[in-house]
Design a protein around this motif. Sequence first.
Motif, PDB file in Angstrom:
ATOM      1  N   UNK A  25       0.460  -5.998  -6.840  1.00 40.13           N
ATOM      2  CA  UNK A  25       1.931  -6.062  -6.796  1.00 40.13           C
ATOM      3  C   UNK A  25       2.386  -7.412  -6.254  1.00 40.13           C
ATOM      4  N   UNK A  26       1.730  -7.859  -5.201  1.00 43.44           N
ATOM      5  CA  UNK A  26       2.110  -9.140  -4.581  1.00 43.44           C
ATOM      6  C   UNK A  26       1.930 -10.295  -5.561  1.00 43.44           C
ATOM      7  N   UNK A  27       0.828 -10.262  -6.294  1.00 37.67           N
ATOM      8  CA  UNK A  27       0.562 -11.344  -7.249  1.00 37.67           C
ATOM      9  C   UNK A  27       1.620 -11.341  -8.358  1.00 37.67           C
ATOM     10  N   UNK A  28       1.988 -10.152  -8.828  1.00 34.99           N
ATOM     11  CA  UNK A  28       3.009 -10.062  -9.887  1.00 34.99           C
ATOM     12  C   UNK A  28       4.358 -10.557  -9.378  1.00 34.99           C
ATOM     13  N   UNK A  29       4.700 -10.180  -8.157  1.00 39.24           N
ATOM     14  CA  UNK A  29       5.963 -10.642  -7.567  1.00 39.24           C
ATOM     15  C   UNK A  29       5.952 -12.158  -7.459  1.00 39.24           C
ATOM     16  N   UNK A  75       2.896 -15.028  -0.856  1.00 39.76           N
ATOM     17  CA  UNK A  75       4.025 -14.114  -0.650  1.00 39.76           C
ATOM     18  C   UNK A  75       4.095 -13.778   0.837  1.00 39.76           C
ATOM     19  N   UNK A  76       5.246 -14.090   1.437  1.00 36.64           N
ATOM     20  CA  UNK A  76       5.463 -13.712   2.842  1.00 36.64           C
ATOM     21  C   UNK A  76       5.961 -12.277   2.869  1.00 36.64           C
ATOM     22  N   UNK A  77       5.371 -11.441   3.715  1.00 35.22           N
ATOM     23  CA  UNK A  77       5.890 -10.069   3.831  1.00 35.22           C
ATOM     24  C   UNK A  77       6.409  -9.825   5.241  1.00 35.22           C
ATOM     25  N   UNK A  78       7.600  -9.253   5.302  1.00 43.21           N
ATOM     26  CA  UNK A  78       8.284  -9.018   6.573  1.00 43.21           C
ATOM     27  C   UNK A  78       8.456  -7.519   6.785  1.00 43.21           C
ATOM     28  N   UNK A 214       4.249   0.860 -13.243  1.00 43.14           N
ATOM     29  CA  UNK A 214       5.455   1.540 -13.730  1.00 43.14           C
ATOM     30  C   UNK A 214       6.728   0.985 -13.073  1.00 43.14           C
ATOM     31  N   UNK A 215       6.833   1.163 -11.769  1.00 47.52           N
ATOM     32  CA  UNK A 215       7.998   0.588 -11.063  1.00 47.52           C
ATOM     33  C   UNK A 215       7.520  -0.700 -10.415  1.00 47.52           C
ATOM     34  N   UNK A 216       7.645  -1.779 -11.157  1.00 45.69           N
ATOM     35  CA  UNK A 216       6.925  -3.014 -10.837  1.00 45.69           C
ATOM     36  C   UNK A 216       7.766  -4.019 -10.035  1.00 45.69           C
ATOM     37  N   UNK A 217       7.099  -4.969  -9.372  1.00 45.16           N
ATOM     38  CA  UNK A 217       7.801  -5.875  -8.469  1.00 45.16           C
ATOM     39  C   UNK A 217       8.246  -7.217  -9.064  1.00 45.16           C
TER      40      UNK A 217
END
Length: 256
Positions: A25-29, A75-78, A214-217
């Motif tokens: 998901x992170x890579x797609x975002x 990707x920075x995640x908070x 399905x519910x993608x980022x």
Amino acid sequence: MIDLHIHIVPGIDDGADNLEDALEMAAAASDSGVRAAAASSHANLPGRDPLAWKQRYRDRLELLRAGLKKEGIPLEVYPAMELFAGGISPEGRRVFAAAELEQGLDEGSLLTINGSRYPLVEFAFDTVSDHIEQTLKRLIKAGYVPVLAHPERYRCVRRRPDILYRYEQMGVILQVNKGSILGEFGERVRKAAHWILRQRLAGAVASDAHDPLLRTPDLEEVWDALDFHYGTGCAELLLSENPCRILHNKRIIPPR
Ligand SMILES: [Fe+2]
């Protein structure tokens, strides 16, 4: 772009099942141009011990961060939580008390978006509008600025979308989902989402992604849709500028 609403923390809610899915998901975002995300897992569903859950959430968030670093995904995640504010069904059945939400935020067992004044709040889809309004008012009175998750998905909003003018005037930030705009939740939700956008009531758009398939980022398609229908300025404001301001606890630029 910045994604304010994504279920990317692995193994904690109905989002990413494991670290592998979370990294996908992170890579797609990231590939779609998202550089930061508020990892807004479902926090306070009935029957959970909030403090124990919060510790588990923190551990899993660190696991995700370590994975992102190891894989070199930029990707920075908070920290953030999607806070369930329950609902009152049209038959009068109450499933959650707003007081618990305010108490959890005040005590710190529930988190706002990255420690800001902005909690991400969702309601039962069939709740009555009065419940939404009273809960939002209560949070505002306590000093918070609620970000209302996917207003287009609530039945009462679809029946009477004009109630959103009142919420917006109260200072609530309306966060529309990517999937709603793109028609993934059906025609009625799509129409409601575009009505909100046309009226310039939306303060932010986010993925509300739950998985890599399905519910993608990825946010590129919804950026293009906003750009096409409402102009580049709208895409910029709702996917980049305002989410950035919310993440860093600054005032948003009002959509209208
Ligand atoms: Fe969500």
